[in-house]
Design an enzyme around this catalytic site. Structure first.
Site, mmCIF file in Angstrom:
data_model
loop_
_atom_site.group_PDB
_atom_site.id
_atom_site.type_symbol
_atom_site.label_atom_id
_atom_site.label_comp_id
_atom_site.label_asym_id
_atom_site.label_seq_id
_atom_site.Cartn_x
_atom_site.Cartn_y
_atom_site.Cartn_z
ATOM 1 N N THR A 127 37.523 -36.935 -7.536
ATOM 2 C CA THR A 127 38.587 -37.427 -7.830
ATOM 3 C C THR A 127 38.576 -38.067 -9.246
ATOM 4 O O THR A 127 37.837 -37.643 -10.046
ATOM 5 C CB THR A 127 38.979 -38.487 -7.261
ATOM 6 O OG1 THR A 127 38.393 -39.685 -7.359
ATOM 7 C CG2 THR A 127 38.851 -38.081 -5.564
ATOM 8 N N ARG A 128 39.672 -38.499 -10.001
ATOM 9 C CA ARG A 128 39.808 -39.269 -11.081
ATOM 10 C C ARG A 128 39.193 -40.726 -11.046
ATOM 11 O O ARG A 128 39.203 -41.327 -11.989
ATOM 12 C CB ARG A 128 41.116 -39.219 -11.570
ATOM 13 C CG ARG A 128 41.610 -37.855 -12.227
ATOM 14 C CD ARG A 128 43.151 -37.663 -12.515
ATOM 15 N NE ARG A 128 43.580 -38.829 -13.224
ATOM 16 C CZ ARG A 128 44.581 -39.837 -12.726
ATOM 17 N NH1 ARG A 128 44.574 -39.406 -11.256
ATOM 18 N NH2 ARG A 128 44.814 -40.687 -13.457
ATOM 19 N N LYS A 129 38.698 -41.032 -10.114
ATOM 20 C CA LYS A 129 38.337 -42.341 -9.938
ATOM 21 C C LYS A 129 36.576 -42.296 -10.720
ATOM 22 O O LYS A 129 35.716 -42.604 -9.786
ATOM 23 C CB LYS A 129 37.894 -42.655 -8.443
ATOM 24 C CG LYS A 129 39.390 -42.907 -7.936
ATOM 25 C CD LYS A 129 39.484 -43.388 -6.440
ATOM 26 C CE LYS A 129 40.972 -43.389 -5.651
ATOM 27 N NZ LYS A 129 40.730 -43.674 -4.267
ATOM 28 N N THR A 130 36.727 -42.633 -11.754
ATOM 29 C CA THR A 130 35.632 -42.434 -12.460
ATOM 30 C C THR A 130 35.368 -43.541 -13.427
ATOM 31 O O THR A 130 36.058 -44.324 -13.707
ATOM 32 C CB THR A 130 35.540 -41.222 -13.382
ATOM 33 O OG1 THR A 130 36.598 -41.114 -14.337
ATOM 34 C CG2 THR A 130 35.329 -39.787 -12.621
ATOM 35 N N THR A 260 31.971 -40.629 -7.336
ATOM 36 C CA THR A 260 31.775 -41.303 -8.511
ATOM 37 C C THR A 260 32.089 -42.773 -8.825
ATOM 38 O O THR A 260 31.346 -43.421 -9.527
ATOM 39 C CB THR A 260 32.690 -40.542 -9.641
ATOM 40 O OG1 THR A 260 34.177 -40.508 -9.265
ATOM 41 C CG2 THR A 260 32.400 -39.320 -9.903
#
Length: 277
Positions: A127-130, A260
């Site tokens: 996902t964009r949970k970086t 992530t």
């Protein structure tokens, strides 16, 4: 390059005011050899980034890889050797290890989760949970581990989420608005939280339906309703302990922020093995 900026910032955190310890013990003429070793089993990642770190500190440091990104490493195995000024190796040590440890942690988890997905024909994606500023590296590590990338940025694909729906008034209104503008080529993904929302998304013409924070039993009911009319993605609440039960539903894709946002770093260490004045 993006990594150049990331490495520059990381080194500034450690070296903007110098190294009061190493600078007052060594001169640049004193040479050393060092090895980086895995202190636990892991999937290696971040070798090229580490090489750039040492090169940024001192281009004369020789970086001698013994393994490559994607290799499964056992505890105690050496992954690379370094030769050069002791001062330079010590200044770059922590920054290089920080990158390697985080990236190897992500790659290791990605390998484990992707293998579970493969058993059931389910694609595991991130996902964009970086980590802010490290997305390119985090997502590279996911690929090295064998999982896939979802969106790199908001420009990559259409994903209508809960707040888009709330602001637009309904799923149907949001889908109609986006389809009136973007043309016929991009796929439209809609986040849903109930069977009724799934039905509305189907009727609106969604290409991909995300089932958000549903139980496996709820997912099976939604899957029966979708009946192959859209790609099914599952997201929310999926972790290592329950991944297999979600894979058993036979959906197409499972997206996991856990790849992530909360993966522990793997343990690697650098040791000086030879020193020459």
């Amino acid at each position: 390059m993006i990594t150049d900026k990331i490495i520059e910032l990381a080194l500034q955190e450690d070296l903007s005011l110098g190294d009061i310890t190493s600078d007052n013990i060594f001169t640049h003429e004193e040479q050393a050899e060092a090895v980086i070793t895995a202190k636990e089993d892991l999937v290696l990642c971040g070798m090229n980034v580490a090489k750039e770190v040492f090169s940024a500190v001192d281009p004369s440091v020789k970086f001698l890889p013994l393994k490559k990104d994607g290799d499964a490493i056992k505890k105690g195995e050496k992954v690379l050797e370094l030769k050069g000024a002791a001062l330079s190796i010590l200044k770059a040590e922590r920054t290089a290890l920080n990158f390697m440890q985080r990236m190897s942690g992500i790659a290791t988890a990605s390998r484990e989760y992707a293998e579970i997905g493969k058993k059931y024909g389910v694609m595991i994606v991130d996902t964009r949970k970086t980590q802010p500023g490290l997305r390119r590296l985090d997502k590279y590590a996911v690929r090295v581990g064998g999982a896939r990338n979802h969106r790199i940025s908001l420009a990559d694909s259409v994903m209508i989420k809960d707040n888009h729906i709330a602001a637009a008034g309904s799923i149907t209104a949001a889908v109609n608005k986006i389809k009136a503008v973007i043309g016929h080529t991009p796929k439209v993904e809609v986040e849903t939280t109930s069977l009724d929302e799934v039905k509305e998304a189907l009727n609106a013409g969604a290409d991909i339906i995300m089932l958000d924070n549903m139980t496996p039993a709820e997912i099976l009911r939604c899957k029966a309703e979708i009946a192959g009319r859209a790609v099914i993605e599952v997201s929310g609440g999926v972790n290592k302990s329950n991944l297999e039960s979600y894979c058993q539903t036979g959906v197409d894709v499972i997206s996991m922020g856990a790849l992530t946002h909360s993966v522990p770093a793997k343990d690697l260490s650098l040791k000086i093995v030879k020193y020459t004045k």
